[in-house]
Design a protein around this motif. Structure first.
Motif, mmCIF file in Angstrom:
data_model
loop_
_atom_site.group_PDB
_atom_site.id
_atom_site.type_symbol
_atom_site.label_atom_id
_atom_site.label_comp_id
_atom_site.label_asym_id
_atom_site.label_seq_id
_atom_site.Cartn_x
_atom_site.Cartn_y
_atom_site.Cartn_z
ATOM 1 N N GLY A 1 0.833 -1.185 0.000
ATOM 2 C CA GLY A 1 0.000 0.000 0.000
ATOM 3 C C GLY A 1 0.872 1.240 0.000
ATOM 4 O O GLY A 1 1.936 1.271 -0.628
ATOM 5 N N GLN B 1 2.563 3.192 6.072
ATOM 6 C CA GLN B 1 2.713 1.880 6.701
ATOM 7 C C GLN B 1 3.513 2.006 8.001
ATOM 8 O O GLN B 1 4.421 2.829 8.116
ATOM 9 C CB GLN B 1 3.423 0.919 5.745
ATOM 10 C CG GLN B 1 3.454 -0.529 6.161
ATOM 11 C CD GLN B 1 2.074 -1.117 6.331
ATOM 12 O OE1 GLN B 1 1.540 -1.100 7.441
ATOM 13 N NE2 GLN B 1 1.490 -1.609 5.251
ATOM 14 N N THR C 1 -3.246 -5.531 2.452
ATOM 15 C CA THR C 1 -3.119 -4.710 1.265
ATOM 16 C C THR C 1 -3.318 -5.606 0.038
ATOM 17 O O THR C 1 -3.455 -6.822 0.151
ATOM 18 C CB THR C 1 -1.743 -4.029 1.216
ATOM 19 O OG1 THR C 1 -0.715 -5.040 1.300
ATOM 20 C CG2 THR C 1 -1.586 -3.066 2.385
ATOM 21 N N TYR C 2 -3.284 -5.013 -1.151
ATOM 22 C CA TYR C 2 -3.684 -5.738 -2.364
ATOM 23 C C TYR C 2 -2.616 -5.572 -3.443
ATOM 24 O O TYR C 2 -2.087 -4.476 -3.665
ATOM 25 C CB TYR C 2 -5.046 -5.218 -2.836
ATOM 26 C CG TYR C 2 -6.101 -5.395 -1.774
ATOM 27 C CD1 TYR C 2 -6.834 -6.567 -1.684
ATOM 28 C CD2 TYR C 2 -6.311 -4.404 -0.814
ATOM 29 C CE1 TYR C 2 -7.783 -6.749 -0.681
ATOM 30 C CE2 TYR C 2 -7.253 -4.572 0.194
ATOM 31 C CZ TYR C 2 -7.976 -5.746 0.259
ATOM 32 O OH TYR C 2 -8.897 -5.919 1.261
ATOM 33 N N TYR C 3 -2.360 -6.691 -4.142
ATOM 34 C CA TYR C 3 -1.188 -6.764 -5.006
ATOM 35 C C TYR C 3 -1.464 -7.755 -6.140
ATOM 36 O O TYR C 3 -1.993 -8.844 -5.894
ATOM 37 C CB TYR C 3 -0.023 -7.239 -4.147
ATOM 38 C CG TYR C 3 1.361 -7.104 -4.718
ATOM 39 C CD1 TYR C 3 1.711 -6.116 -5.621
ATOM 40 C CD2 TYR C 3 2.368 -7.991 -4.307
ATOM 41 C CE1 TYR C 3 3.000 -6.010 -6.091
ATOM 42 C CE2 TYR C 3 3.662 -7.887 -4.764
ATOM 43 C CZ TYR C 3 3.974 -6.894 -5.665
ATOM 44 O OH TYR C 3 5.257 -6.785 -6.128
ATOM 45 N N SER D 1 -4.174 0.009 -1.925
ATOM 46 C CA SER D 1 -4.370 -0.060 -0.484
ATOM 47 C C SER D 1 -5.756 -0.574 -0.130
ATOM 48 O O SER D 1 -6.007 -0.948 1.018
ATOM 49 C CB SER D 1 -4.176 1.331 0.139
ATOM 50 O OG SER D 1 -2.865 1.801 -0.082
ATOM 51 N N THR D 2 -6.673 -0.590 -1.105
ATOM 52 C CA THR D 2 -8.052 -1.014 -0.880
ATOM 53 C C THR D 2 -8.443 -2.107 -1.875
ATOM 54 O O THR D 2 -7.785 -2.291 -2.909
ATOM 55 C CB THR D 2 -9.022 0.172 -1.027
ATOM 56 O OG1 THR D 2 -8.850 0.761 -2.330
ATOM 57 C CG2 THR D 2 -8.742 1.226 0.034
ATOM 58 N N SER E 1 -3.375 -11.169 -3.197
ATOM 59 C CA SER E 1 -4.123 -10.447 -2.164
ATOM 60 C C SER E 1 -4.897 -11.422 -1.286
ATOM 61 O O SER E 1 -5.384 -12.438 -1.776
ATOM 62 C CB SER E 1 -5.101 -9.483 -2.834
ATOM 63 O OG SER E 1 -4.426 -8.624 -3.738
#
Length: 478
Positions: free
Chosen positions: A212, A217, A329-331, A384-385, A422
């Motif tokens: 994120g 962080q 977090t998302y990746y 981040s979302t 994620s």
């Protein structure tokens, strides 16, 4: 088990059983109807998830004469290790975990499968910068370490001095003192300013992709990941597959584990002991061939232990109090074909106009790397979302089409490889850390016959995940 751009620096409600008449209910306290003995798969350990931690645990437990079964939701093992095989050349293109630190837990694991590794030093400054929100190039001085730049040298020295204050961060576990040093609880942006490490913040951000907003962080997580070991790896090199096929380890593990892995399967129910003296744990899994009942002495959870992932396990109040505090977090990682219609370009990093340290605006593309196959590029995306995979794909393509680069015409790209990593960095709020969250989390090991490992309990580094798992197995399983 980090996925980084080296050029710039993881069901429902409990049970909807089919044909429940075939099951018996020997005890009214059971929430799962237990089938006849011949219909139960008996194992010492049932492992939830066949990623890095789950696969390592399965191999090691079998070496330690424990019987296992792995429940894996995908059609393969490997988690964040992704490889695309170019259909024309047959060349493997890695777009997931591909490097490892030279630690005995790593070399012993690969030696078990006779998989050769080679040490490589990956460049940290061979990239150009583009603001992906506008597509315009941005002129920023490259960062590398070691460096002749006095500002970078000072920043590295300052950062290493801070790491030296917290040697416990190099442990596999979060062995945190009480009280926790306040500096570790600062937002990383404030920490960077306080200790004059600004010159290497973009480099650190590049090695913590998927976290994120790195400036927001918590410093604890940033220092745990961008560790002394990472800096040494940048300078001296890290181990990687000689074959360039980063699925090689997991293909070997799949062959060894055989039918002890239930692919494309999920947990839909669990019964973790009738009482404190009951050492039987029951798992009901939905598999492609139907429902499968498993009885094991112990359960090992290796997937991210978020509340959403643990719904089928009927958490008690103690477990709820811990796991509801996690957020992630998302990746995403992808392989893109035919971005460049004419010309060629170096790696392109997303650096924004007008942001602190020119860090990219999220959600967005982190950057784009060339691969060993002409016409294929490795592209990473972060948020981040929450975002759906389809939304990410649309935004990713739109961002790439905005890029303007001299002598290059960009055409509609084709996404030929795509994977979600994620939730990625699974963290808890500062107040939870101060209140002893990680001490309480470790105390939960063995509660109701259930144990936990994976990046959420250590960091996104293979040697830490495998080292954590190794210690857990010897402390509780053998």
């Amino acid at each position: 088990m980090r996925v980084t751009l080296r050029a710039f620096a993881p069901i429902a409600a409990l049970l909807c059983l089919i044909g429940t008449a075939a099951y018996t209910q020997p005890n009214s306290k059971l929430s799962l109807p237990i089938p006849d003995q011949g219909d139960i798969l008996e194992r010492d350990v049932v492992i939830i998830g066949g990623g890095s931690a789950g696969t390592y645990a399965a191999i090691r437990l079998r070496q330690l004469d424990q019987s296992v079964v792995v429940i894996e939701k995908h059609e393969r093992l490997g988690g964040h290790s992704n490889t695309y095989f170019d259909p024309v050349t047959g060349i493997p293109v890695a777009y997931g975990v591909m490097t490892f630190h030279n630690k005995s837990v790593v070399t012993d694991y690969f030696a078990h499968f006779n998989i050769p590794l080679v040490n490589e030093i990956f460049p940290t400054n061979q990239s150009e910068n583009v603001d992906f929100t506008t597509g315009e190039p941005i002129d920023i001085k490259p960062i590398s370490i070691p460096s002749d730049d006095p500002e970078v040298q000072t920043a590295v020295e300052n950062y290493m001095a801070q790491l030296a204050k917290y040697p416990f961060l190099e442990d596999e576990y979060y062995h945190l003192p009480d009280p926790i040093p306040e500096d570790l609880l600062l937002p990383f942006g404030a920490f960077a300013t306080k200790y004059r490490i600004d010159a290497i913040v973009p480099l650190i951000a590049g090695y913590t992709l998927g976290f994120g907003d790195p400036l927001a962080q918590t410093t604890l997580y940033m220092l745990k990941t961008f560790s002394r070991q990472i800096i040494l790896g940048i300078q001296r090199g890290t181990l990687t597959y000689t074959s360039h096929n980063n699925n090689e380890l997991y293909q070997a593990a799949e062959k060894e584990l055989g039918s002890d892995v239930l692919y494309q399967s999920t947990v839909i129910g669990a019964q973790r002991g009738l009482n404190e003296t009951d050492d039987s744990r029951y798992i009901l899994a939905q598999t492609p061939s139907g429902q499968k009942f498993i009885r094991a002495k112990k359960i090992l959870v290796t997937i991210p232990p978020t509340r959403e992932n643990l719904v089928p396990f009927d958490l008690d109040k103690t477990e709820e109090a811990i796991f509801t505090q996690f957020s992630g977090t998302y990746y995403w990682t992808s392989v893109i074909r035919n971005i460049y219609h004419t010309g060629s370009a170096p790696a392109i990093q997303n650096r924004a106009f007008g942001t602190p340290y020119n860090l990219p605006i999220l959600p967005g593309v982190y950057g784009m790397l060339n691969t060993r196959v002409p016409g294929l590029n490795w592209v990473l995306y972060g948020s981040s979302t929450f975002m759906s995979n389809e939304e990410v794909k649309r935004n990713l393509v739109d961002s790439l089409l905005r890029v303007r680069h001299a002598n290059v015409t960009i055409t509609e790209p084709e996404i030929v490889g795509f994977a979600s990593h994620s939730p990625y960095e699974v963290v808890v709020p500062v107040e939870a850390i101060k209140a002893g969250f990680y001490r309480n989390l470790h105390a939960l090991q063995g509660h109701r016959g259930t144990y936990y490992t994976g990046a959420a309990l250590t960091a996104h580094e293979s040697h830490l995940i495998w080292g954590f798992t190794e210690k857990l197995l010897f402390d509780h399983f053998v």
